[in-house]
Design a protein around this motif. Structure first.
Motif, PDB file in Angstrom:
ATOM      1  N   ALA A   9       0.831  -1.208   0.000  1.00  0.00           N
ATOM      2  CA  ALA A   9       0.000   0.000   0.000  1.00  0.00           C
ATOM      3  C   ALA A   9       0.865   1.256   0.000  1.00  0.00           C
ATOM      4  O   ALA A   9       0.348   2.372   0.012  1.00  0.00           O
ATOM      5  N   GLY A  33       5.636   0.231  -3.401  1.00  0.00           N
ATOM      6  CA  GLY A  33       4.975  -1.077  -3.381  1.00  0.00           C
ATOM      7  C   GLY A  33       3.775  -1.136  -4.317  1.00  0.00           C
ATOM      8  O   GLY A  33       3.556  -2.135  -5.003  1.00  0.00           O
ATOM      9  N   LEU A  83       1.290  -7.251   1.112  1.00  0.00           N
ATOM     10  CA  LEU A  83       1.209  -7.169   2.581  1.00  0.00           C
ATOM     11  C   LEU A  83       1.468  -5.739   3.026  1.00  0.00           C
ATOM     12  O   LEU A  83       2.335  -5.056   2.466  1.00  0.00           O
ATOM     13  N   ASN A  98       0.802  -3.106   6.865  1.00  0.00           N
ATOM     14  CA  ASN A  98       0.084  -2.926   8.140  1.00  0.00           C
ATOM     15  C   ASN A  98      -0.760  -1.657   8.129  1.00  0.00           C
ATOM     16  O   ASN A  98      -1.421  -1.350   9.110  1.00  0.00           O
ATOM     17  N   LEU A  99      -0.725  -0.920   7.016  1.00  0.00           N
ATOM     18  CA  LEU A  99      -1.541   0.302   6.844  1.00  0.00           C
ATOM     19  C   LEU A  99      -1.382   1.256   8.029  1.00  0.00           C
ATOM     20  O   LEU A  99      -2.368   1.772   8.558  1.00  0.00           O
ATOM     21  N   TYR A 157       1.712   8.401   7.534  1.00  0.00           N
ATOM     22  CA  TYR A 157       1.114   9.501   6.767  1.00  0.00           C
ATOM     23  C   TYR A 157      -0.300   9.120   6.377  1.00  0.00           C
ATOM     24  O   TYR A 157      -0.707   7.966   6.585  1.00  0.00           O
ATOM     25  N   ASP A 210       1.622  -6.959  10.161  1.00  0.00           N
ATOM     26  CA  ASP A 210       2.833  -6.212  10.502  1.00  0.00           C
ATOM     27  C   ASP A 210       4.025  -7.153  10.316  1.00  0.00           C
ATOM     28  O   ASP A 210       4.018  -8.266  10.863  1.00  0.00           O
ATOM     29  N   ALA A 233       6.688  -7.122  11.694  1.00  0.00           N
ATOM     30  CA  ALA A 233       7.325  -7.392  12.985  1.00  0.00           C
ATOM     31  C   ALA A 233       6.566  -8.438  13.806  1.00  0.00           C
ATOM     32  O   ALA A 233       7.033  -8.862  14.862  1.00  0.00           O
ATOM     33  N   GLN A 279       9.765   1.360   8.051  1.00  0.00           N
ATOM     34  CA  GLN A 279       9.535   2.716   8.514  1.00  0.00           C
ATOM     35  C   GLN A 279      10.525   3.582   7.751  1.00  0.00           C
ATOM     36  O   GLN A 279      11.735   3.464   7.933  1.00  0.00           O
ATOM     37  N   ALA A 280      10.000   4.391   6.837  1.00  0.00           N
ATOM     38  CA  ALA A 280      10.846   5.234   6.001  1.00  0.00           C
ATOM     39  C   ALA A 280      11.004   6.601   6.660  1.00  0.00           C
ATOM     40  O   ALA A 280      10.349   6.914   7.650  1.00  0.00           O
ATOM     41  N   SER A 299      10.050  -2.212  12.747  1.00  0.00           N
ATOM     42  CA  SER A 299       9.713  -2.520  11.347  1.00  0.00           C
ATOM     43  C   SER A 299      10.944  -2.927  10.545  1.00  0.00           C
ATOM     44  O   SER A 299      10.887  -3.865   9.745  1.00  0.00           O
ATOM     45  N   SER A 339      17.062  -1.143   0.186  1.00  0.00           N
ATOM     46  CA  SER A 339      18.032  -0.439   1.015  1.00  0.00           C
ATOM     47  C   SER A 339      17.905   1.036   0.636  1.00  0.00           C
ATOM     48  O   SER A 339      16.869   1.445   0.089  1.00  0.00           O
ATOM     49  N   THR A 350      16.327   8.821  -3.648  1.00  0.00           N
ATOM     50  CA  THR A 350      15.176   9.731  -3.643  1.00  0.00           C
ATOM     51  C   THR A 350      14.161   9.478  -4.770  1.00  0.00           C
ATOM     52  O   THR A 350      14.244  10.065  -5.843  1.00  0.00           O
ATOM     53  N   ARG A 355       5.117   9.972  -1.660  1.00  0.00           N
ATOM     54  CA  ARG A 355       4.953  10.094  -0.203  1.00  0.00           C
ATOM     55  C   ARG A 355       4.760  11.540   0.245  1.00  0.00           C
ATOM     56  O   ARG A 355       5.540  12.412  -0.120  1.00  0.00           O
ATOM     57  N   MET A 391       7.730  13.697   1.711  1.00  0.00           N
ATOM     58  CA  MET A 391       8.919  13.989   0.896  1.00  0.00           C
ATOM     59  C   MET A 391       8.809  15.347   0.203  1.00  0.00           C
ATOM     60  O   MET A 391       7.722  15.884  -0.001  1.00  0.00           O
TER      61      MET A 391
HETATM   62  P1  NAD Z   1       6.020   4.073   1.974  1.00  0.00           P
HETATM   63  O1  NAD Z   1       6.035   4.527   3.404  1.00  0.00           O
HETATM   64  O2  NAD Z   1       5.095   4.747   1.038  1.00  0.00           O
HETATM   65  O3  NAD Z   1       5.765   2.521   1.897  1.00  0.00           O
HETATM   66  C1  NAD Z   1       6.074   1.628   2.934  1.00  0.00           C
HETATM   67  C2  NAD Z   1       4.820   0.829   3.244  1.00  0.00           C
HETATM   68  O4  NAD Z   1       5.180  -0.138   4.237  1.00  0.00           O
HETATM   69  C3  NAD Z   1       3.694   1.678   3.831  1.00  0.00           C
HETATM   70  O5  NAD Z   1       2.491   1.456   3.116  1.00  0.00           O
HETATM   71  C4  NAD Z   1       3.579   1.207   5.272  1.00  0.00           C
HETATM   72  O6  NAD Z   1       2.235   1.193   5.729  1.00  0.00           O
HETATM   73  C5  NAD Z   1       4.170  -0.178   5.195  1.00  0.00           C
HETATM   74  N1  NAD Z   1       4.789  -0.585   6.468  1.00  0.00           N
HETATM   75  C6  NAD Z   1       5.625   0.149   7.239  1.00  0.00           C
HETATM   76  N2  NAD Z   1       5.987  -0.549   8.325  1.00  0.00           N
HETATM   77  C7  NAD Z   1       5.370  -1.759   8.216  1.00  0.00           C
HETATM   78  C8  NAD Z   1       5.335  -2.912   9.029  1.00  0.00           C
HETATM   79  N3  NAD Z   1       5.999  -2.958  10.184  1.00  0.00           N
HETATM   80  N4  NAD Z   1       4.609  -3.985   8.615  1.00  0.00           N
HETATM   81  C9  NAD Z   1       3.918  -3.945   7.448  1.00  0.00           C
HETATM   82  N5  NAD Z   1       3.884  -2.861   6.644  1.00  0.00           N
HETATM   83  C10 NAD Z   1       4.607  -1.786   7.029  1.00  0.00           C
HETATM   84  O7  NAD Z   1       7.528   4.212   1.480  1.00  0.00           O
HETATM   85  P2  NAD Z   1       8.169   4.047   0.021  1.00  0.00           P
HETATM   86  O8  NAD Z   1       8.693   5.367  -0.374  1.00  0.00           O
HETATM   87  O9  NAD Z   1       7.253   3.299  -0.884  1.00  0.00           O
HETATM   88  O10 NAD Z   1       9.417   3.149   0.378  1.00  0.00           O
HETATM   89  C11 NAD Z   1       9.453   1.736   0.163  1.00  0.00           C
HETATM   90  C12 NAD Z   1      10.800   1.218   0.647  1.00  0.00           C
HETATM   91  O11 NAD Z   1      11.857   1.900  -0.040  1.00  0.00           O
HETATM   92  C13 NAD Z   1      11.063   1.455   2.126  1.00  0.00           C
HETATM   93  O12 NAD Z   1      11.776   0.346   2.616  1.00  0.00           O
HETATM   94  C14 NAD Z   1      11.938   2.680   2.144  1.00  0.00           C
HETATM   95  O13 NAD Z   1      12.757   2.735   3.308  1.00  0.00           O
HETATM   96  C15 NAD Z   1      12.748   2.474   0.892  1.00  0.00           C
HETATM   97  N6  NAD Z   1      13.314   3.697   0.308  1.00  0.00           N
HETATM   98  C16 NAD Z   1      12.476   4.640  -0.250  1.00  0.00           C
HETATM   99  C17 NAD Z   1      13.021   5.783  -0.802  1.00  0.00           C
HETATM  100  C18 NAD Z   1      12.169   6.840  -1.424  1.00  0.00           C
HETATM  101  O14 NAD Z   1      12.733   7.844  -1.899  1.00  0.00           O
HETATM  102  N7  NAD Z   1      10.852   6.693  -1.508  1.00  0.00           N
HETATM  103  C19 NAD Z   1      14.416   5.981  -0.787  1.00  0.00           C
HETATM  104  C20 NAD Z   1      15.223   5.012  -0.208  1.00  0.00           C
HETATM  105  C21 NAD Z   1      14.658   3.869   0.321  1.00  0.00           C
END
Ligand code: NAD
Length: 335
Positions: free
Chosen positions: A9, A13, A30, A32-33, A37, A61, A63, A86-87, A102, A126, A181, A188, A191
């Protein structure tokens, strides 16, 4: 292939799941919503996936150890794309425990699930933040990444180390992708692009950190997804010839890899803001502020390794990607 996408979500993803479904894969998504944000954005992203007959959503989750053990025991996944985390760099200064739960406990559960479930390839997120305040440009996978400057970065580096042990001990093919980035439609809300666009459209000033002297290798979402899928497929094919008695971490025939995935074209923050101004058709009022704790002044991906391995090449210029984001934002929020 049956693919588990964690964080389905989330921003990356959702896009990744859409592409997998479009090419005919079965996706278990999968998430945990959580409410890091606006949960409405996550629900609306999910709503794009759930009508697809080859998609199934699991609210869980990462975890939750018992829940994860059950999931992997009940389902046979060919591949796992692990994006749930957790980003956010700045939030990790305020809420460190969320990152341990997380990103560390959750990652442990993913590794164990993949090991026992005999998953063919684990691709996980990563981050460029592992490079810390590295000033040698561009960032190469061969640079030392032992000095993270935020807990978020430390958890991502820890993921790479943990993945190495599972590749080494159990022959689990793993590939870590250091995202630089990522931006684009459905992006998001924490950001810069989202924050700037929202403030500018609402006629509020924008906070420009490090007095605008930041450089970021902004990478468009479609290019990221292309790289993720190429990695999932191409590397997995090569792993068929992997010799478990001859592990050679980081090299072509080993099951443990880490790649940069970025635009290889860093942009000054002020130029990025200009691209948003052009797309919106209005000048931003700017609040210039110092560099925030945990932030790094510049990022720049050397993508030669991923290119050599999968043919990955980013294709979207920032001006085009920003315009697509602004168009999406206006349509979604009616702004
Ligand atoms: P995002 O926050 O939009 O997506 C992460 C999703 O994971 C969220 O929907 C959240 O609800 C879910 N989530 C968080 N903790 C969870 C848990 N414990 N169990 C189940 N679900 C959980 O972030 P994104 O930008 O799509 O990033 C995806 C991945 O890429 C992350 O690992 C992030 O650290 C990594 N990343 C993103 C960027 C970026 O610029 N967007 C840069 C470097 C790394």
């Amino acid at each position: 292939m049956k693919v588990l996408v964690t964080g389905a979500a989330g921003f990356i993803g959702m896009h990744t799941s859409e592409r997998l479904l479009a090419r005919g894969d079965e996706v278990v998504g999968l998430d945990n919503l959580n409410d890091y944000y606006d949960p409405r954005l996550k629900e609306d992203r999910l709503a794009r996936l759930t009508p697809h007959p080859a998609f199934r959503f699991v609210k869980l989750d990462v975890a939750d150890r018992a829940g994860m053990e059950r999931l992997f025991a009940e389902e046979g996944f060919d591949r796992v794309i692990h994006l749930a985390a957790q980003a956010g760099v700045r939030y990790s200064l305020q809420n460190p425990h969320a990152y341990v739960d997380s990103n560390l406990v959750g990652f442990m559960n993913i590794l164990e699930g993949c090991r026992h479930g005999k998953v063919g390839h684990l691709v996980y997120a990563s981050s460029s933040s592992v490079y810390g305040g590295n000033t040698k440009m561009p960032f190469s996978e061969h640079d030392s990444v032992d000095h993270p400057v935020s807990l978020y970065a430390a958890t991502k580096k820890a993921n790479e180390l943990m993945a190495h042990t599972y590749s080494h001990l159990y022959g689990l093919p793993t590939t870590g992708l250091r995202f630089f980035t990522v931006y684009g439609p459905w992006g998001r809300p924490d950001m810069a692009l989202f924050l700037f666009t929202r403030a500018m459209l609402e006629g509020r000033p924008i906070d420009v950190f490090n007095h605008g002297r930041m450089r970021r290798d902004f990478t468009y979402i479609d290019d990221i997804v292309e790289g993720v899928l190429r990695t999932l497929d191409h590397v997995a094919e090569a792993d068929a010839g992997f010799d478990a008695d001859r592990p050679d971490p980081g090299r072509s025939n080993a099951p443990y890899r880490v790649f940069n995935i970025g635009n290889h074209d860093p942009v000054e923050l002020m130029a990025f803001i200009e691209a948003i101004e052009t797309a919106i058709g209005r000048k931003a009022e700017k609040n210039f502020l110092p560099l925030q704790d945990g932030d790094v002044p510049a990022t720049y991906a050397d993508t030669a390794e991923l290119n050599a391995w999968t043919g990955f090449a980013p294709a979207t210029p920032v001006s085009e990607g920003v315009a697509r984001f602004v168009a999406w934002y206006r349509a979604y929020y009616g702004a």
